[in-house]
Design a protein around this motif. Structure first.
Motif, PDB file in Angstrom:
ATOM      1  N   GLU A  14      -1.970  34.838 -12.664  1.00 36.36           N
ATOM      2  CA  GLU A  14      -1.027  33.813 -13.117  1.00 36.36           C
ATOM      3  C   GLU A  14       0.219  33.791 -12.236  1.00 36.36           C
ATOM      4  N   CYS A  15       0.871  34.942 -12.104  1.00 34.84           N
ATOM      5  CA  CYS A  15       2.117  35.030 -11.328  1.00 34.84           C
ATOM      6  C   CYS A  15       2.533  36.495 -11.231  1.00 34.84           C
ATOM      7  N   ILE A  16       2.814  36.964 -10.024  1.00 39.75           N
ATOM      8  CA  ILE A  16       3.145  38.390  -9.860  1.00 39.75           C
ATOM      9  C   ILE A  16       4.448  38.762 -10.567  1.00 39.75           C
ATOM     10  N   THR A  17       5.431  37.881 -10.559  1.00 39.78           N
ATOM     11  CA  THR A  17       6.693  38.180 -11.229  1.00 39.78           C
ATOM     12  C   THR A  17       6.481  38.280 -12.737  1.00 39.78           C
ATOM     13  N   THR A  18       5.724  37.347 -13.291  1.00 33.50           N
ATOM     14  CA  THR A  18       5.398  37.383 -14.716  1.00 33.50           C
ATOM     15  C   THR A  18       4.612  38.643 -15.040  1.00 33.50           C
ATOM     16  N   ALA A  19       3.672  38.983 -14.163  1.00 29.07           N
ATOM     17  CA  ALA A  19       2.865  40.190 -14.371  1.00 29.07           C
ATOM     18  C   ALA A  19       3.752  41.430 -14.406  1.00 29.07           C
ATOM     19  N   ALA A  20       4.667  41.518 -13.476  1.00 32.29           N
ATOM     20  CA  ALA A  20       5.562  42.681 -13.427  1.00 32.29           C
ATOM     21  C   ALA A  20       6.392  42.775 -14.707  1.00 32.29           C
ATOM     22  N   GLY A  49       0.778  35.695   1.002  1.00 29.70           N
ATOM     23  CA  GLY A  49       1.491  34.959   2.026  1.00 29.70           C
ATOM     24  C   GLY A  49       2.938  34.745   1.652  1.00 29.70           C
ATOM     25  N   SER A  50       3.662  34.097   2.542  1.00 36.53           N
ATOM     26  CA  SER A  50       5.089  33.874   2.304  1.00 36.53           C
ATOM     27  C   SER A  50       5.326  32.946   1.110  1.00 36.53           C
ATOM     28  N   SER A  51       4.339  32.124   0.787  1.00 42.41           N
ATOM     29  CA  SER A  51       4.509  31.206  -0.342  1.00 42.41           C
ATOM     30  C   SER A  51       3.960  31.773  -1.643  1.00 42.41           C
TER      31      SER A  51
END
Length: 82
Positions: A14-20, A49-51
């Protein structure tokens, strides 16, 4: 692979920030856990990647219904925030 590892994968799909945030880990720790999963499976699951992060074909195959699978995690997060 542990259940925690699999939940880590689902959350990052879903999203690495949300996962963290959800797993109460740093993004670095989440990334390390994913690298461990990829090494164990001998296949990359994400393009990094950068995005941002994107599932590879193997990642999509590993979690074809990632939104449905991670729905209980998202519901739990919403409940605890309320």
């Amino acid at each position: 692979m542990t259940l925690f590892d699999y939940l880590n994968f689902l959350a990052v799909a879903e999203c690495i920030t949300t996962a963290a945030d959800l797993l109460h880990l740093t993004k670095s720790a989440v990334s390390h856990n994913l690298s461990k999963i990829e090494k164990e499976l001998s296949v990359p699951l994400f393009f990094r990647g950068s995005s941002g992060w994107e599932l590879t074909g193997a990642g999509r195959h590993f979690c074809p219904t990632r939104r449905a699978s991670s729905a209980p995690i998202r519901r739990s997060r919403r409940s605890s925030a309320a």
